[in-house]
Design a protein around this motif. Structure first.
Motif, PDB file in Angstrom:
ATOM      1  N   GLU A  10       0.805  -1.243   0.053  1.00  0.00           N
ATOM      2  CA  GLU A  10      -0.254  -0.051  -0.009  1.00  0.00           C
ATOM      3  C   GLU A  10       0.812   1.132   0.019  1.00  0.00           C
ATOM      4  OE1 GLU A  10      -3.257   0.280   0.065  1.00  0.00           O
ATOM      5  OE2 GLU A  10      -3.975  -1.777  -0.072  1.00  0.00           O
ATOM      6  N   MET A  11       1.868   1.178   0.702  1.00  0.00           N
ATOM      7  CA  MET A  11       2.820   2.383   0.821  1.00  0.00           C
ATOM      8  C   MET A  11       3.405   2.747  -0.731  1.00  0.00           C
ATOM      9  SD  MET A  11       5.157   2.014   4.262  1.00  0.00           S
ATOM     10  CE  MET A  11       5.877   3.381   3.728  1.00  0.00           C
ATOM     11  N   LYS A  12       3.932   1.614  -1.382  1.00  0.00           N
ATOM     12  CA  LYS A  12       4.404   1.894  -2.763  1.00  0.00           C
ATOM     13  C   LYS A  12       3.230   2.484  -3.491  1.00  0.00           C
ATOM     14  CE  LYS A  12       7.817  -2.066  -2.581  1.00  0.00           C
ATOM     15  NZ  LYS A  12       7.874  -3.490  -2.955  1.00  0.00           N
ATOM     16  N   LYS A  18       1.358   9.845  -4.990  1.00  0.00           N
ATOM     17  CA  LYS A  18       1.538  11.038  -4.192  1.00  0.00           C
ATOM     18  C   LYS A  18       0.454  11.331  -3.197  1.00  0.00           C
ATOM     19  CE  LYS A  18       4.537  13.249  -7.833  1.00  0.00           C
ATOM     20  NZ  LYS A  18       5.300  12.113  -7.911  1.00  0.00           N
ATOM     21  N   ASP A  19      -0.102  10.404  -2.537  1.00  0.00           N
ATOM     22  CA  ASP A  19      -1.064  10.404  -1.375  1.00  0.00           C
ATOM     23  C   ASP A  19      -0.613  10.764  -0.161  1.00  0.00           C
ATOM     24  OD1 ASP A  19      -3.465  10.316   0.012  1.00  0.00           O
ATOM     25  OD2 ASP A  19      -4.146   8.541  -0.815  1.00  0.00           O
ATOM     26  N   THR A  20      -0.348  11.823   0.439  1.00  0.00           N
ATOM     27  CA  THR A  20       0.424  12.029   1.492  1.00  0.00           C
ATOM     28  C   THR A  20      -0.465  11.509   2.502  1.00  0.00           C
ATOM     29  OG1 THR A  20      -0.559  14.227   1.746  1.00  0.00           O
ATOM     30  CG2 THR A  20       1.662  13.990   0.706  1.00  0.00           C
ATOM     31  N   THR A  22      -2.577   8.984   3.000  1.00  0.00           N
ATOM     32  CA  THR A  22      -2.298   7.649   2.940  1.00  0.00           C
ATOM     33  C   THR A  22      -1.034   7.164   3.507  1.00  0.00           C
ATOM     34  OG1 THR A  22      -4.211   7.363   1.407  1.00  0.00           O
ATOM     35  CG2 THR A  22      -2.729   5.477   1.900  1.00  0.00           C
ATOM     36  N   LEU A  23       0.086   7.954   2.869  1.00  0.00           N
ATOM     37  CA  LEU A  23       1.416   7.587   3.015  1.00  0.00           C
ATOM     38  C   LEU A  23       1.714   7.786   4.629  1.00  0.00           C
ATOM     39  CD1 LEU A  23       3.839   6.666   1.606  1.00  0.00           C
ATOM     40  CD2 LEU A  23       4.480   8.986   1.087  1.00  0.00           C
ATOM     41  N   GLU A  24       1.445   8.731   5.287  1.00  0.00           N
ATOM     42  CA  GLU A  24       1.667   9.061   6.679  1.00  0.00           C
ATOM     43  C   GLU A  24       1.083   8.025   7.413  1.00  0.00           C
ATOM     44  OE1 GLU A  24       0.695  12.912   8.416  1.00  0.00           O
ATOM     45  OE2 GLU A  24       1.096  14.016   6.525  1.00  0.00           O
ATOM     46  N   SER A  25      -0.506   7.536   7.181  1.00  0.00           N
ATOM     47  CA  SER A  25      -0.886   6.672   7.973  1.00  0.00           C
ATOM     48  C   SER A  25      -0.335   5.156   7.927  1.00  0.00           C
ATOM     49  CB  SER A  25      -2.383   6.502   7.423  1.00  0.00           C
ATOM     50  OG  SER A  25      -3.241   7.509   7.331  1.00  0.00           O
ATOM     51  N   LEU A  26       0.261   4.928   6.519  1.00  0.00           N
ATOM     52  CA  LEU A  26       0.747   3.478   6.376  1.00  0.00           C
ATOM     53  C   LEU A  26       2.318   3.726   7.203  1.00  0.00           C
ATOM     54  CD1 LEU A  26      -0.200   2.938   2.662  1.00  0.00           C
ATOM     55  CD2 LEU A  26      -0.900   1.746   4.611  1.00  0.00           C
ATOM     56  N   GLU A  86      -9.551   6.793   9.104  1.00  0.00           N
ATOM     57  CA  GLU A  86     -10.083   6.248   7.997  1.00  0.00           C
ATOM     58  C   GLU A  86      -9.316   5.209   7.232  1.00  0.00           C
ATOM     59  OE1 GLU A  86     -13.549   6.244   5.259  1.00  0.00           O
ATOM     60  OE2 GLU A  86     -13.252   7.610   7.005  1.00  0.00           O
ATOM     61  N   VAL A  87      -7.806   5.663   6.996  1.00  0.00           N
ATOM     62  CA  VAL A  87      -6.799   4.775   6.206  1.00  0.00           C
ATOM     63  C   VAL A  87      -6.636   3.502   7.178  1.00  0.00           C
ATOM     64  CG1 VAL A  87      -4.553   4.779   5.316  1.00  0.00           C
ATOM     65  CG2 VAL A  87      -6.378   6.730   4.823  1.00  0.00           C
ATOM     66  N   ILE A  88      -6.159   3.899   8.494  1.00  0.00           N
ATOM     67  CA  ILE A  88      -5.427   2.860   9.143  1.00  0.00           C
ATOM     68  C   ILE A  88      -6.899   1.727   9.506  1.00  0.00           C
ATOM     69  CG2 ILE A  88      -4.843   2.185  11.528  1.00  0.00           C
ATOM     70  CD1 ILE A  88      -3.573   4.975  11.353  1.00  0.00           C
ATOM     71  N   SER A  89      -7.981   2.184   9.403  1.00  0.00           N
ATOM     72  CA  SER A  89      -9.026   1.179   9.610  1.00  0.00           C
ATOM     73  C   SER A  89      -9.523   0.229   8.574  1.00  0.00           C
ATOM     74  CB  SER A  89     -10.216   2.027  10.404  1.00  0.00           C
ATOM     75  OG  SER A  89     -11.044   2.725   9.209  1.00  0.00           O
ATOM     76  N   LYS A  90      -8.724   0.565   7.631  1.00  0.00           N
ATOM     77  CA  LYS A  90      -9.031  -0.576   6.486  1.00  0.00           C
ATOM     78  C   LYS A  90      -8.290  -1.872   6.836  1.00  0.00           C
ATOM     79  CE  LYS A  90      -9.334   2.969   2.921  1.00  0.00           C
ATOM     80  NZ  LYS A  90      -8.462   3.696   1.766  1.00  0.00           N
ATOM     81  N   PHE A  91      -7.365  -1.638   7.661  1.00  0.00           N
ATOM     82  CA  PHE A  91      -6.601  -2.861   8.122  1.00  0.00           C
ATOM     83  C   PHE A  91      -7.312  -3.762   9.124  1.00  0.00           C
ATOM     84  CE2 PHE A  91      -3.592  -0.196   5.852  1.00  0.00           C
ATOM     85  CZ  PHE A  91      -3.031  -0.981   4.993  1.00  0.00           C
TER      86      PHE A  91
END
Length: 149
Positions: A10-12, A18-20, A22-26, A86-91
């Motif tokens: 997901e980080m890649k 260039k989704d900052t 999501t990147l910060e969350s991951l 929201e991004v983290i809760s996807k996991f």
């Protein structure tokens, strides 16, 4: 696929897009995983249950921070926290509805013969263990409290 591999993939994708947010969350998830794996006595490996607890903790931290920012009228700081939650809760595993949680609570109360608020700790312990990762502790607590009072 383990959580760590999933996060790396997901980080890649987030880097390419260039989704900052999501990147910060991951990166937060990756950091927490690495810290947990290198803790004294951890042994380097985490079970799936440990990973779920870790992700739940990260989501809760973000939501709590957002609530504090919201109380102080700082919507500019609350919005990114909620976006990260929201991004983290996807996991996390699929979350149960209040009706489904209520069903489990009622079954547990009947199974142990709980009769009042003095049994709340036992009921909470059993329900929380059964619904690990599928429900928020606050929601479970509110439902148990309403059923026992």
């Amino acid at each position: 696929m383990g959580l760590q591999q999933q996060v790396m993939q997901e980080m890649k994708a987030a880097m390419k897009a260039k989704d900052t947010v999501t990147l910060e969350s991951l990166r937060a998830i990756k950091s927490a995983l690495l810290l947990a794996q290198t803790e004294k006595g951890a042994g380097g490996e985490m079970t799936e249950a440990d990973e779920v607890k870790l992700v739940q903790k990260l989501v809760k931290q973000r939501k709590d921070s957002a609530a504090i920012y919201h109380e102080q009228g700082r919507e500019d700081l609350a919005a990114p926290e909620l976006a990260q939650a929201e991004v983290i809760s996807k996991f996390l595993p699929e979350q149960l509805t209040e009706e489904e949680i209520e069903k489990v609570v009622v079954q547990t109360i009947d199974a142990i013969g709980a009769s009042g608020m003095q049994d709340m700790g036992r009921v909470m312990g059993m329900v929380t263990k059964e619904l690990a990762g599928q429900a928020d502790g606050k929601t479970i607590s509110a439902i148990v409290r309403s059923k026992l009072s």
